[in-house]
Design a protein around this motif. Structure first.
Motif, mmCIF file in Angstrom:
data_model
loop_
_atom_site.group_PDB
_atom_site.id
_atom_site.type_symbol
_atom_site.label_atom_id
_atom_site.label_comp_id
_atom_site.label_asym_id
_atom_site.label_seq_id
_atom_site.Cartn_x
_atom_site.Cartn_y
_atom_site.Cartn_z
ATOM 1 N N ALA A 100 0.828 -1.209 0.000
ATOM 2 C CA ALA A 100 0.000 0.000 0.000
ATOM 3 C C ALA A 100 0.863 1.260 0.000
ATOM 4 C CB ALA A 100 -0.931 -0.014 1.206
ATOM 5 N N ASP A 101 1.941 1.242 0.783
ATOM 6 C CA ASP A 101 2.834 2.402 0.818
ATOM 7 C C ASP A 101 3.457 2.669 -0.543
ATOM 8 O OD1 ASP A 101 2.311 2.785 3.484
ATOM 9 O OD2 ASP A 101 4.157 1.846 4.198
ATOM 10 N N ARG A 102 3.593 1.615 -1.349
ATOM 11 C CA ARG A 102 4.165 1.761 -2.687
ATOM 12 C C ARG A 102 3.104 1.919 -3.770
ATOM 13 N NH1 ARG A 102 9.399 -2.356 -2.877
ATOM 14 N NH2 ARG A 102 10.426 -1.545 -1.010
ATOM 15 N N GLY A 103 1.874 2.183 -3.351
ATOM 16 C CA GLY A 103 0.861 2.581 -4.317
ATOM 17 C C GLY A 103 -0.263 1.620 -4.581
ATOM 18 N N ALA A 104 -0.213 0.389 -4.056
ATOM 19 C CA ALA A 104 -1.255 -0.594 -4.348
ATOM 20 C C ALA A 104 -2.503 -0.363 -3.510
ATOM 21 C CB ALA A 104 -0.726 -2.006 -4.096
ATOM 22 N N SER A 105 -3.636 -0.786 -4.054
ATOM 23 C CA SER A 105 -4.852 -0.939 -3.274
ATOM 24 C C SER A 105 -4.846 -2.373 -2.748
ATOM 25 C CB SER A 105 -6.091 -0.699 -4.137
ATOM 26 O OG SER A 105 -6.075 0.600 -4.691
ATOM 27 N N VAL A 106 -5.041 -2.533 -1.441
ATOM 28 C CA VAL A 106 -4.785 -3.831 -0.826
ATOM 29 C C VAL A 106 -5.959 -4.300 0.013
ATOM 30 C CG1 VAL A 106 -3.224 -5.172 0.639
ATOM 31 C CG2 VAL A 106 -2.327 -3.280 -0.734
ATOM 32 N N ALA A 107 -6.306 -5.576 -0.161
ATOM 33 C CA ALA A 107 -7.277 -6.249 0.694
ATOM 34 C C ALA A 107 -6.548 -7.278 1.536
ATOM 35 C CB ALA A 107 -8.366 -6.916 -0.131
ATOM 36 N N CYS A 108 -6.800 -7.260 2.840
ATOM 37 C CA CYS A 108 -6.223 -8.232 3.762
ATOM 38 C C CYS A 108 -7.295 -9.253 4.125
ATOM 39 C CB CYS A 108 -5.733 -7.541 5.030
ATOM 40 S SG CYS A 108 -4.365 -6.401 4.786
ATOM 41 N N LEU A 109 -7.064 -10.509 3.757
ATOM 42 C CA LEU A 109 -7.991 -11.579 4.081
ATOM 43 C C LEU A 109 -7.467 -12.321 5.298
ATOM 44 C CD1 LEU A 109 -8.863 -10.787 1.240
ATOM 45 C CD2 LEU A 109 -9.087 -13.214 0.681
ATOM 46 N N ASP A 110 -8.327 -12.486 6.306
ATOM 47 C CA ASP A 110 -7.866 -13.087 7.546
ATOM 48 C C ASP A 110 -9.066 -13.656 8.304
ATOM 49 O OD1 ASP A 110 -5.005 -12.652 9.173
ATOM 50 O OD2 ASP A 110 -6.701 -13.106 10.475
ATOM 51 N N LEU A 111 -8.801 -14.673 9.131
ATOM 52 C CA LEU A 111 -9.855 -15.172 10.009
ATOM 53 C C LEU A 111 -10.359 -14.076 10.930
ATOM 54 C CD1 LEU A 111 -8.632 -18.717 11.132
ATOM 55 C CD2 LEU A 111 -10.772 -18.184 9.939
ATOM 56 N N ASP A 112 -9.464 -13.182 11.333
ATOM 57 C CA ASP A 112 -9.825 -12.059 12.194
ATOM 58 C C ASP A 112 -9.212 -10.787 11.628
ATOM 59 O OD1 ASP A 112 -10.513 -10.281 14.151
ATOM 60 O OD2 ASP A 112 -9.188 -11.130 15.687
#
Length: 259
Positions: A28-40
């Motif tokens: 994200a800091d380098r420009g990406a749009s990011v989704a974090c998938l996690d149990l929590d």
């Protein structure tokens, strides 16, 4: 800091903490749009998209990846980082534990990659990075089950790279040594001698310290980057020299070095 990920979208599994969150933050800091998938996903920062996902459940995976692609406007990068650990020799873990850890560490990569592939095929900068481990190539005691799963992830990475190279999808993996993560700290806290166990973990890595999550994240970002467009089927060790170096033990004495 470079912005080579500007305009690209990434999904990171196990992105709620540790290596996954560090990788998501760096992308994200380098420009990406990011989704974090996690149990929590409760620990995911507000500027990242946190989505609940159980990598052992095909429906959960399909829905989470589809939601991420929809919310982010596509998918260019997948980081398969979700995983779980296990300790002991082959006698220590019953069959159901073998099935559980294999389901998370190996089939989890399969399920998420399978769900992401239709989106990645539409990208001109498609990349998959799998988080593997030094135990895929180096025998460590009391890690039979965990080692078996990570050996499978490394082999799977190379097979995927061969299968999808003609589609323009690069597939690589990063092999960390012992990383200073919440999971490792919980293991240390449960040990009879946490300080002694920490000293032993540091001593077995030639750099004489644990690897940081940020250092693994930097390797993931390199493998995912469009600047590494010629890199596929690569296993990148971030292990403090464990795989390639054989140094004398730390401490005083002939043939030894200062710790």
């Amino acid at each position: 800091m470079t912005r080579e990920f500007s305009g690209l979208s990434a999904v990171v599994t196990g992105g709620g903490s540790g290596i996954g969150l560090a990788a998501a933050r760096l992308l994200a800091d380098r420009g990406a749009s990011v989704a974090c998938l996690d149990l929590d996903p409760a620990g995911v920062p507000a500027d990242l998209l946190g989505l609940r996902c159980d990598v052992t459940d095909a429906v959960s995976v399909t829905e989470a990846v589809a939601t991420a692609a929809d919310r982010l406007g596509g998918l260019d990068i997948l980081v398969n980082n979700a995983g779980t650990g296990a300790q002991g020799t082959i006698e220590a873990n019953p069959d159901d534990e073998w099935h559980r850890v294999l389901d998370v560490n190996v089939l989890g990569v399969v399920r998420v990659s399978r769900a992401a592939l239709p989106h990645l095929r539409a990208s001109s900068a498609a990349a998959i990075v799998n988080t593997c481990s030094i135990v895929a190539t180096t025998g460590l005691p009391n890690r039979a089950l965990y080692s078996a799963t990570k050996g499978a992830v490394q082999a799977l990475t190379l097979a995927m790279a061969a299968d999808h190279v003609d589609e323009g999808i690069r597939v690589n993996c990063v092999n960390p040594g012992t990383v200073d993560t919440p999971w490792v700290r919980r293991l240390l806290d449960s040990a009879d001698d946490p300080a002694g166990e920490l000293a032993a973990l540091r001593a077995r890595q030639p750099i004489r310290r644990l690897v940081s999550a940020a250092e693994v994240a930097a390797a993931i970002a390199y493998l995912a980057s469009p600047l590494a467009a010629a890199t596929t089927g690569t296993v990148l060790a971030v292990d403090g020299g464990m795989h390639g170096l054989r140094l004398p033990p730390a401490g005083p004495g002939p043939g030894r070095r200062d710790g």
